[in-house]
Enzyme design. Structure first.
Site, short mmCIF file in Angstrom:
data_model
loop_
_atom_site.label_atom_id
_atom_site.label_comp_id
_atom_site.label_asym_id
_atom_site.label_seq_id
_atom_site.Cartn_x
_atom_site.Cartn_y
_atom_site.Cartn_z
N HIS A 208 -3.93 1.44 -3.72
CA HIS A 208 -4.27 3.20 -3.81
C HIS A 208 -4.70 3.57 -2.39
O HIS A 208 -4.60 5.04 -2.09
CB HIS A 208 -5.36 3.34 -5.06
CG HIS A 208 -5.26 3.50 -6.30
ND1 HIS A 208 -4.42 3.30 -6.79
CD2 HIS A 208 -5.46 2.12 -7.10
CE1 HIS A 208 -3.93 2.82 -7.94
NE2 HIS A 208 -4.43 2.09 -7.96
N ASP B 142 2.33 0.79 -10.82
CA ASP B 142 1.24 -0.07 -10.97
C ASP B 142 0.82 0.40 -13.20
O ASP B 142 1.83 -0.90 -13.46
CB ASP B 142 0.12 1.83 -11.33
CG ASP B 142 -1.74 1.37 -10.92
OD1 ASP B 142 -1.84 0.47 -12.15
OD2 ASP B 142 -2.51 2.38 -10.72
ZN ZN Z 1 -3.66 -1.34 -10.14
#
Ligand code: ZN
Length: 467
Positions: free
Chosen positions: A278, A329
């Site tokens: 991220h 993810d």
């Molecule tokens: Zn993750």
């Protein structure tokens, strides 16, 4: 040379592409011979021979650098509005309720579904950030790597290459706060985690090119002392969730006086072994530190959009030469082209500009993103991971179909632009993993069976939820 010796020396499978993206660049009329899982021969300007697999566009498979396979089972089930303002944190409550019910055979079935879809979507390797370790009551299984074995079994069954990242998770907040009850299946102490790492290494030994790394979950879940110990448990890749949420940045500032990426760099030596997943909320100096380290920014554009995380500072990061790749993810939707499309479109909306991810004037955005995600994804998946189409590399190839009505004379990167920006579902036509065909006509070769088993598992879990 005897006939037998001749056979032993010739490729087992021949592919022919109108165009292919080789390590040396785009080439036309490309014939590729595969043997023993590797690319054995590449001929350009070649005529297809009888028995060749004939396809339109050949590209190397990408590494999916961040996945939680079990979360595929929640896809589309957390999109109803709650009583208050919904956020990552309310989504996490739903995820905790889901995780409460999962058994190892069910995790294997859900992971097989996710991995099959990754192959169908253009990914040939997955870095699995694996944190669901223990039994329903939070006690370790008799075999501590029971869940890691379920993940490895799903990789073996579907054919996807696996980088397994066992997750160290010990706390519910900054400063070593005690773990919360819903986190009981994730939590280890350092001794328990050392045993889990050893057992996980054995679990992936069934795979031909499995890689093991480690994942300290986040600065919320791991103390600074533990971080140093955990990173020393492997020479493989090190992945960490970081700066995904504004609240996480605020909590980190309150507790330590530093922002998360700064705190990480002040605590351990971050180098190209690292993948910062991220890294959405970074100051200018944090962006510079990450770029300079050679570590990979692990971007998960679809999940970050789905969870309302924010927008990665890509323009500044690219201008400084930062390395990045993409991950699926939460697996709410699995498709390499759509990840790249979401990444570029989020940048366009944020910057009110176009072609933000292109690397030079006149250069193709799709081409630049594909090359960056190929190199960054492979780096994040482990040093030994080969990528690209060249003799001697592992034969991980993806064939793209043409858009209906597309001009066959369109050459090179424009094919990638069409795939990423202008294609509907399933333009991946065929995939070979380590020389074996795993996707045919856009579907994984075991699609029907994998889907049926997945549906049975989901029905049981959702019934429990209604009981
Ligand atoms: Zn993750």
């Amino acid at each position: 040379m005897t006939v037998d010796a001749q056979n032993a020396a010739s490729p087992e499978t021949w592919l022919w592409f109108e165009q292919a993206l080789l390590d040396t660049g785009w080439a036309q009329s490309v014939r590729i011979g595969l043997r023993n899982g590797l690319i054995d021969v590449i001929l350009t300007g070649a005529v297809a021979e009888p028995g060749d697999h004939i396809h339109v566009t050949g590209v190397p498979g990408l590494s999916n650098l961040h996945s939680h396979a079990f979360q595929r089972g929640m896809a589309g089930l957390a999109e109803a509005r709650g009583p208050s303002r919904d956020s990552f944190w309310t989504w996490r409550e739903t995820m905790y309720r889901f995780v409460d019910r999962l058994r190892p055979d069910e995790v294997a079935a859900i992971a097989a579904m996710a991995f099959a879809e990754m192959l169908e979507g253009g990914f040939t390797r997955v870095a699995e950030f694996h944190y669901l370790h223990h039994d329903l009551d939070g006690q370790p299984y008799g075999n501590v790597a029971e869940m890691a074995e379920a993940i490895a079994a799903a990789a073996a069954e579907t054919g996807i290459a696996l980088t397994l990242l066992p997750v160290f998770y010990a706390h519910s907040g900054f400063g070593g706060a005690a773990p919360a009850e819903p986190q009981r299946r994730f939590v280890n102490d350092l001794n328990g985690f050392h045993r889990l790492m050893q057992a996980s290494e054995r679990a992936i030994s069934i795979l031909p090119d499995g890689v093991i790394g480690v994942a300290p979950h986040s600065l919320r879940a791991v103390t600074r002392e533990e971080l140093g110990v955990v990173c020393g448990m492997t020479r493989g890749p090190v992945h960490i969730h970081i700066a995904e949420q504004v609240r996480e940045v605020d909590d980190c500032l309150v507790w330590s006086g530093a922002r998360p990426v700064d705190l990480l760099f002040d605590t351990v030596e971050v180098d190209r072994r690292w993948c910062l997943v991220h890294a959405t909320h970074m100051s200018a100096s944090e962006t510079w530190r990450l770029t300079n380290s050679g570590a990979v920014a692990g971007l998960c554009p679809i999940t970050e959009a789905n969870l309302g995380d924010g927008i990665f500072p890509a323009a500044a990061y690219l201008a400084a030469g930062g390395v990045w790749g993409v991950g699926s993810d939460s697996n709410v939707l699995i498709d390499a082209a759509q990840e790249l499309r979401m990444l570029e479109y989020s940048q366009r909306l944020g910057e009110r500009s176009r072609n933000v991810m292109a690397d030079e004037a006149g250069g193709s955005t799709g081409g630049a993103m594909f090359r960056a995600a190929l190199a960054g994804g492979a780096q994040a998946a482990g040093d030994s991971v080969s990528h690209g189409l060249a003799v001697g590399q592992v034969a991980d190839l993806v064939a793209l179909a043409n858009e209906s009505g597309a001009d066959e004379r369109v050459f090179g990167d424009v094919r990638l632009d069409q795939w990423i920006f202008a294609s509907r579902d399933r333009r991946v036509d065929a995939v070979w993993r380590r020389g074996g065909q795993v996707v045919r006509n856009g579907r994984h070769v075991a699609h029907a069976e994998t889907t049926r088993r997945y549906a049975r598992v989901l029905a049981r879990i959702l019934d429990l939820g209604n009981a």
